[in-house]
Design a protein around this motif. Structure first.
Motif, mmCIF file in Angstrom:
data_model
loop_
_atom_site.group_PDB
_atom_site.id
_atom_site.type_symbol
_atom_site.label_atom_id
_atom_site.label_comp_id
_atom_site.label_asym_id
_atom_site.label_seq_id
_atom_site.Cartn_x
_atom_site.Cartn_y
_atom_site.Cartn_z
ATOM 1 N N LYS A 276 -4.154 3.678 0.473
ATOM 2 C CA LYS A 276 -4.939 2.585 1.019
ATOM 3 C C LYS A 276 -6.487 2.519 0.557
ATOM 4 O O LYS A 276 -7.056 1.901 0.228
ATOM 5 C CB LYS A 276 -4.552 2.255 2.351
ATOM 6 N N ASP B 34 -8.823 0.382 -1.579
ATOM 7 C CA ASP B 34 -9.762 -0.570 -1.010
ATOM 8 C C ASP B 34 -11.157 -0.039 -1.874
ATOM 9 O O ASP B 34 -11.983 -0.825 -2.025
ATOM 10 C CB ASP B 34 -9.793 -0.171 0.567
ATOM 11 N N TYR C 288 0.919 -1.193 0.059
ATOM 12 C CA TYR C 288 0.194 0.046 0.029
ATOM 13 C C TYR C 288 1.014 1.302 -0.060
ATOM 14 O O TYR C 288 0.760 2.306 -0.740
ATOM 15 C CB TYR C 288 -0.746 0.048 1.247
ATOM 16 N N ARG D 172 -11.185 -1.587 -5.192
ATOM 17 C CA ARG D 172 -11.597 -3.091 -4.961
ATOM 18 C C ARG D 172 -12.926 -3.239 -4.765
ATOM 19 O O ARG D 172 -13.872 -4.193 -5.398
ATOM 20 C CB ARG D 172 -10.851 -3.773 -3.819
#
Length: 179
Positions: free
Chosen positions: A137, A141, A87, A144
């Motif tokens: 990060k 995320d 990350y 995702r």
């Protein structure tokens, strides 16, 4: 010309001696005449195999195939610490800068491994559309989660990543303004 071939099985106490003339029929280790298939295989080995791997009668030198040097690979595992470093690398160097991330953050991991790990973090089989982007990060995320939602809706979520099957993903990304 007659020659002897001796085979020893260490640790078993067995030793077999086979006598034959080169060019004539061979005898198997069990003492049976050589089959046509075995004869053909021996002849092909003699004709096509490098000489250093064979005995004169076409039998394979097993010693040739034993490793001369044994390398013990360092055991690595991918865990929370490595994930945090990836990350950090994505934030500092950006997606696609695998060489820099490897050199500065995760030196035990090569570029291909890091690309695959980043693809899993992003939830996308292809990371091409992210190349050059520096991502926190939270951004990774979020991407995702978005990729998972798209993948599950289109039936393109496989093995934890979004895959483009038959152009479905490309069409969807164009529709939502990302393609």
């Amino acid at each position: 010309m007659e020659e002897q071939v001796g085979l020893a099985f260490f640790g078993t106490g067995m030793q077999i001696l086979v006598e034959h003339s080169v060019g004539e029929s061979c005898v198997s280790m069990e003492g049976e005449p050589e089959s046509d298939a075995a004869r053909w295989a021996r002849e092909m080995r003699l004709k096509f195999s490098p000489k250093q791997i064979l005995f004169e009668d076409g039998a394979i030198k097993q010693e040739f195939f034993k490793p001369t040097k044994v390398v013990i690979a360092e055991q690595r595992s991918w865990g929370n610490e490595e994930r945090a470093l990836l990350y950090q690398g994505l934030e500092s160097y950006g997606v696609g800068s695998w060489k820099e991330i490897s050199k500065n953050c995760l030196p035990k991991w090569n570029e291909q491994e890091l690309r695959a790990k980043a693809a899993r973090l992003l939830g996308s089989q292809s990371v091409a559309r992210y190349t050059g982007k520096k991502m926190t990060k939270e951004t990774v995320d979020s991407e995702r989660a978005k990729n998972k939602e798209i993948g599950e809706r289109l039936g393109c979520w496989k093995g934890g990543v979004l895959v483009d099957e038959k152009g479905k993903l490309k069409d969807e990304l164009k529709r939502i303004g990302e393609g």
